[in-house]
Design an enzyme around this catalytic site. Sequence first.
Site, PDB file in Angstrom:
ATOM      1  N   HIS A   1      24.629  20.576  42.842  1.00  0.00           N
ATOM      2  CA  HIS A   1      25.916  21.099  42.394  1.00  0.00           C
ATOM      3  C   HIS A   1      26.418  20.354  41.160  1.00  0.00           C
ATOM      4  CE1 HIS A   1      30.353  21.091  42.274  1.00  0.00           C
ATOM      5  NE2 HIS A   1      30.200  22.375  42.543  1.00  0.00           N
TER       6      HIS A   1
ATOM      7  N   ARG B   1       1.329   9.746  21.623  1.00  0.00           N
ATOM      8  CA  ARG B   1       0.811   8.408  21.938  1.00  0.00           C
ATOM      9  C   ARG B   1       0.560   8.265  23.430  1.00  0.00           C
ATOM     10  NH1 ARG B   1       5.016   7.836  18.312  1.00  0.00           N
ATOM     11  NH2 ARG B   1       4.491   6.863  16.294  1.00  0.00           N
TER      12      ARG B   1
ATOM     13  N   ARG C   1      -3.625  10.741  20.915  1.00  0.00           N
ATOM     14  CA  ARG C   1      -4.388   9.534  20.585  1.00  0.00           C
ATOM     15  C   ARG C   1      -4.709   8.779  21.865  1.00  0.00           C
ATOM     16  NH1 ARG C   1      -1.432   5.377  16.758  1.00  0.00           N
ATOM     17  NH2 ARG C   1      -0.465   4.739  18.723  1.00  0.00           N
TER      18      ARG C   1
ATOM     19  N   GLU D   1      -7.374   4.418   9.343  1.00  0.00           N
ATOM     20  CA  GLU D   1      -6.421   3.316   9.210  1.00  0.00           C
ATOM     21  C   GLU D   1      -7.097   2.002   8.835  1.00  0.00           C
ATOM     22  OE1 GLU D   1      -4.483   3.016  13.002  1.00  0.00           O
ATOM     23  OE2 GLU D   1      -6.335   3.337  14.100  1.00  0.00           O
TER      24      GLU D   1
ATOM     25  N   GLY E   1      -3.322   6.652   9.385  1.00  0.00           N
ATOM     26  CA  GLY E   1      -2.362   5.712   9.955  1.00  0.00           C
ATOM     27  C   GLY E   1      -1.909   4.781   8.843  1.00  0.00           C
ATOM     28  N   SER E   2      -0.829   5.136   8.176  1.00  0.00           N
ATOM     29  CA  SER E   2      -0.454   4.450   6.939  1.00  0.00           C
ATOM     30  C   SER E   2      -0.044   2.999   7.166  1.00  0.00           C
ATOM     31  CB  SER E   2       0.663   5.210   6.224  1.00  0.00           C
ATOM     32  OG  SER E   2       1.773   5.407   7.075  1.00  0.00           O
TER      33      SER E   2
ATOM     34  N   CYS F   1       0.378  10.650  10.246  1.00  0.00           N
ATOM     35  CA  CYS F   1       1.332  10.598  11.350  1.00  0.00           C
ATOM     36  C   CYS F   1       2.216   9.364  11.283  1.00  0.00           C
ATOM     37  CB  CYS F   1       0.605  10.666  12.692  1.00  0.00           C
ATOM     38  SG  CYS F   1      -0.694   9.429  12.892  1.00  0.00           S
TER      39      CYS F   1
END
Length: 821
Positions: free
Chosen positions: A429, A519, A587, A689, A710-711, A760
């Site tokens: 409720h 992730r 990933r 990466e 993956g910077s 990403c």
Amino acid sequence: MTKSKPKAQAKTQPLVRWFSDLRRADTAIVGGKNSSLGEMISKLRVSGINVPGGFATTAHAYWEFLEANDLKARMSAKLKELDKTGKNLAKVGKAVRKMILEADMPAPLAEVITRSYREMAEHTGHKVSSVAVRSSATAEDLPEASFAGQLETFLNISGDKALLQACKKCYASLFTDRAIVYRNNHGFDHMQVALSIGVQAMVRSDKAGSGVMFSIDTESGFPRSVLINSAWGLGETVVQGMVEPDEYQVFKPLLNKASLIPIVEKTLGGKAQKMIYAKGSNATSRLVKTSKQERASFVLSDDEVLQLARWATMIEAHYGQPMDMEWAKDGESGELFIVQARPETVQSRREAGTLKTYSLKQKGSRLVTGLAVGDSISSGKVCRLGSPAEIDQFVDGAILVTRMTDPDWVPIMKKASAIVTDHGGRTSHAAIVSRELGLTAIVGAGNATQLLKNGMDVTVSCAEGDAGHVYEGILDFEVRDIDLDDIPKTNTRIMVNLGNPSAAFRWWRLPSDGVGLARMEFIISNLIKIHPMALVHYESLKDKKARRAIDELTAAYEDKTQYFVDTLAHGMARIAAAHYPKPVIVRMSDFKTNEYAQLIGGAAFEPKEENPMLGWRGASRYYSEGYREGFALECRAVRQAREVIGLTNIIIMIPFCRTLGEADKVLDELAANGLKRGKKGLEVYVMAEIPANVLLAEKFAERFDGFSIGSNDLTQLTLGVDRDSGRLSELFNEQDEAVTSSISQLLAKAQKSGRHTGICGQAPSDHPEFARFLVAHGIDSISVSPDSFLAVKQVVSQTEKELRKPAARKKPKPKAARKKA
């Protein structure tokens, strides 16, 4: 609306109608609840949906009851005494109810009710030992007015005398304080709303379980999910929020595939008590504690969950709108039944063209956690109440904190800025009314009434997924309106980064092109909480504290590793379902050893490393003897999400893959665990990466279907800068020429190899010029946080327009359609 009829005409109108003779167009005769039961029995039983039979008294019977006792004028006069401030509400309501309860049931009406009751077995084809007596107002469940929870239901009623008394109580419930207030607020004339009584064969759910089901996600409005709550015993414990029920989410588009089990969420509730039949007393039901086994077990099997979900979709399709349903399982026959169905009245009416988002701009100390209702944020002072009778102590705009609510709390709830309850689930409720009132609410918080003290300044946040949190202090937060009709189209796919499965449905209206990064480690650390190797080697685990924690979390599982697999599979599947059939890139786990060690039981399986960032992480773990069995559980979860649940839009991605030889080992390990690249449509990407991924991109492209940049790590390793170092923060720059040169090389090589390319990281969100650089170099997709989606989408759209101008671009045009992700 139903009014009194002239006597000459009234004599031809029936006092009772069998459900099987009713249709949904008969709302004015028997109310929304009873007409809906008739509709399902007459139209949907043939499709295999079980609905208990019975009959309904008509609105005409109600008016006959009032007329026979000369009640109409007296009630009307008493109701006119209502003070506009509501100060005499309790006195007036009690007086009207007393008139009804002290009145005599007219002989013709009493005779037809008791005769129909005795004929129920013959009419329904089943032995009827007891009945449920339900109230159904003739204005109930209209789109503009949901009377859900306003009227009374009486369960396990047996015998003529008890039935007639329950009928009078139903009539009286039309004038509870909450029902009077509700009609006043919605502009209904009290004396033009009639009440029909539904008399329905009881399902022996006291010996099994029952609950509530919606054919739409109640919090986000996601239309492709069925939400089911379940608890042991009679369903009132779920409806009234007396227990924390089990919760299931089922993905509707895959229900028609018999080989699949599209359950994307399965959460075990506390279910501390249950309601069963009472014997030898005036009460017809009573609450008892559940057993340890009941608390540790799901009420429904997977097959039963799917059966209910299929019924929900059929009922929704028949009515042509999202539905709110109650179900019950008969403990004697094992059969499932739908006992009520009415239109869903909140999410189905939300404005589709705008997405309102809330986000905290600061965090305080977390005091209480429960189930989030909605996705808003509110702040204020705590006002803790024990009962609705304490309404005079409530300060307008305060945060209402209480154990649980029922319809009597509505007048207080309307004054609150937020609500927090100890008990209840998403279909209780408190949750339903909070949605209708647009309130921030947290239910099932456990000990809120103990921890939150009167006068405390708190912030209630439901903007962080399924879990709602109460924080200490008045925190700053932001509210944004996103106009979904004003989002440009782009060739470059703009995707979103998601880690929290509970927040996945929240963003379903956002027209993203899928998920560029989900992730796995978020699901492991926040939902599973246990190191996978501690589950594989549970018997040899020496840490007693860890063993106790594992026992508690895995109570519903004989095989403790299956807890890991199920929870991870459901987490991935929920994210994938929100975007299906668009690609969702998951990933595989990428914890560092120090992070793995923080998981329950993890310390025994992780070495201490001087530099975990460059240590035993990512791909190197998957084929290592120290983690191979844990990786096998990850693979089992991916297979379950793709092949059992059916979310084949899941793409897997390998992080931190240092060498070609390592890539081969990981692919072999995947294949050994039933995840062979290319089989059953499985695509495998790799994170780009590490400089080695760029230098040998053509050879990595022979092994993988795509690259995701993956910077952060690529910048760290290209420039030799610790990304966590405060002293070197000025040197950490993703737009440094060395980094952008590496990225442009990777994009060119991947394009030549016909492989997907994406990014990403956060850089495209923070730096529009970086997003322009990526688009100019032909990247296929950019994945950003959901709240950055619109800004990045607009930057990309503008860049693409500029690049289409003659001689404006030297780089090749983006080839987003070259290869479907």
